[in-house]
Motif scaffolding. Structure first.
Motif, PDB file in Angstrom:
ATOM      1  N   HIS A  63       0.798  -1.227   0.000  1.00 18.08           N
ATOM      2  CA  HIS A  63       0.000   0.000   0.000  1.00 18.08           C
ATOM      3  C   HIS A  63       0.829   1.274   0.000  1.00 18.08           C
ATOM      4  N   GLY A  64       2.165   1.161   0.069  1.00 14.72           N
ATOM      5  CA  GLY A  64       2.990   2.357   0.069  1.00 14.72           C
ATOM      6  C   GLY A  64       3.048   3.003   1.442  1.00 14.72           C
ATOM      7  N   GLY A  66       2.429   6.717   4.071  1.00 13.67           N
ATOM      8  CA  GLY A  66       1.563   7.855   4.325  1.00 13.67           C
ATOM      9  C   GLY A  66       0.462   7.557   5.312  1.00 13.67           C
ATOM     10  N   LYS A  68      -2.787   7.228   4.988  1.00 12.79           N
ATOM     11  CA  LYS A  68      -3.819   6.246   4.636  1.00 12.79           C
ATOM     12  C   LYS A  68      -3.369   4.845   5.030  1.00 12.79           C
ATOM     13  N   ASP A 132       2.606   8.749  -0.854  1.00 13.96           N
ATOM     14  CA  ASP A 132       1.412   9.042  -1.641  1.00 13.96           C
ATOM     15  C   ASP A 132       1.571  10.407  -2.309  1.00 13.96           C
ATOM     16  N   THR A 133       1.365  10.459  -3.607  1.00 12.53           N
ATOM     17  CA  THR A 133       1.645  11.682  -4.369  1.00 12.53           C
ATOM     18  C   THR A 133       0.842  12.870  -3.865  1.00 12.53           C
ATOM     19  N   GLU A 134      -0.457  12.698  -3.703  1.00 15.43           N
ATOM     20  CA  GLU A 134      -1.297  13.825  -3.273  1.00 15.43           C
ATOM     21  C   GLU A 134      -0.938  14.276  -1.862  1.00 15.43           C
ATOM     22  N   GLU A 135      -0.709  13.338  -0.969  1.00 11.70           N
ATOM     23  CA  GLU A 135      -0.382  13.678   0.410  1.00 11.70           C
ATOM     24  C   GLU A 135       0.966  14.405   0.494  1.00 11.70           C
ATOM     25  N   PRO A 156       7.150   6.423  -5.389  1.00  9.67           N
ATOM     26  CA  PRO A 156       6.570   5.472  -4.432  1.00  9.67           C
ATOM     27  C   PRO A 156       7.598   4.833  -3.518  1.00  9.67           C
TER      28      PRO A 156
END
Length: 234
Positions: A63-64, A66, A68, A132-135, A156
């Motif tokens: 899940h990467g 960040g 979330k 996470d790109t947006e975060e 990532p």
């Protein structure tokens, strides 16, 4: 210890989380509140934390990184401890514990803005962060530091390939390119694996999953105690 000399411009690549701004300390505060809330009848805080670390390590692969992934891991840990699914009320409580993460609050490391201003006058600066790109972009925007960097890169994962890709894309000269960060695993070792120099600036709150040993004999790794010390070497 290696120090740089001379007026030649160099490329300095900066990590973001826990190098430019505090990050993991926010997660640690949430974990402390989480452990207080669970109050398990048989397991102590250290044992519960070990379970959470194992779950986070597995989730990072699929899940990467960040907030979330972190919230997902907190929920999974609770499920394992309770041996049942998390209730809606419990999910809401976990989100409330992590409100500071979800709002992407940014607290700069002391001296960062001033140091970047001085370094940018004599070197070329880049930013390389993972997650996470947006975060990550929200944190970069909130930091008001983006203008210091000629380019910003969110990936990532920061393995050797990420550094090699950056080197090729910008025709970087490894001998005059340095990666600056707090994570031995993501900043120092892979940068060295790609032939770059590296500057290790430890953060007391660095995530346990980012820790690993460094070679004390590697004279292309510069060890500093604080961010402003970069001005003594570059």
């Amino acid at each position: 210890m290696h120090t740089t000399a001379g007026p030649a411009r160099q490329v300095l690549i900066f990590d973001a989380d826990d190098t430019l701004w505090e990050n993991n300390v926010l997660f640690e505060r949430v974990i402390d509140d989480y452990l207080d809330w669970i109050d398990h009848p048989t397991l102590d805080r250290t044992e519960i934390r070990a379970i959470l670390d194992d779950i986070e390590a597995a989730n990072a692969v699929t899940h990467g990184y960040g907030s979330k992934m972190f919230l997902h891991s907190l929920g999974q840990t609770l499920e394992r401890l309770r041996a049942r699914p998390v209730t809606e009320a419990e999910s809401r409580h976990i989100e409330q514990l992590a409100v500071a993460l979800l709002e992407n609050r940014v607290e700069l490391v002391p001296g960062v803005a001033e140091t970047l201003t001085a370094l940018g006058a004599r070197h070329d600066l880049m930013l390389l962060t993972k997650g996470d790109t947006e975060e990550q972009q929200r944190k970069i925007d909130a930091s008001a530091l983006a203008h210091h960097f000629g380019s910003v890169h969110i990936v990532p994962e920061k393995g050797v390939d990420a550094y090699l890709d950056l080197t090729r894309a910008y025709d970087l000269v490894p001998e005059s390119t340095w990666m600056i960060g707090n994570s031995p695993k993501s900043d120092i070792l892979p940068a060295r694996g790609a032939g770059l120099g590296a500057v290790f600036i430890p953060n007391a709150h660095t995530w346990v999953l980012e820790q690993t040993d460094l070679d004390p004999q590697d004279n292309r790794v510069l060890h500093l105690k604080a961010f402003p010390e970069l001005l003594n070497h570059f």
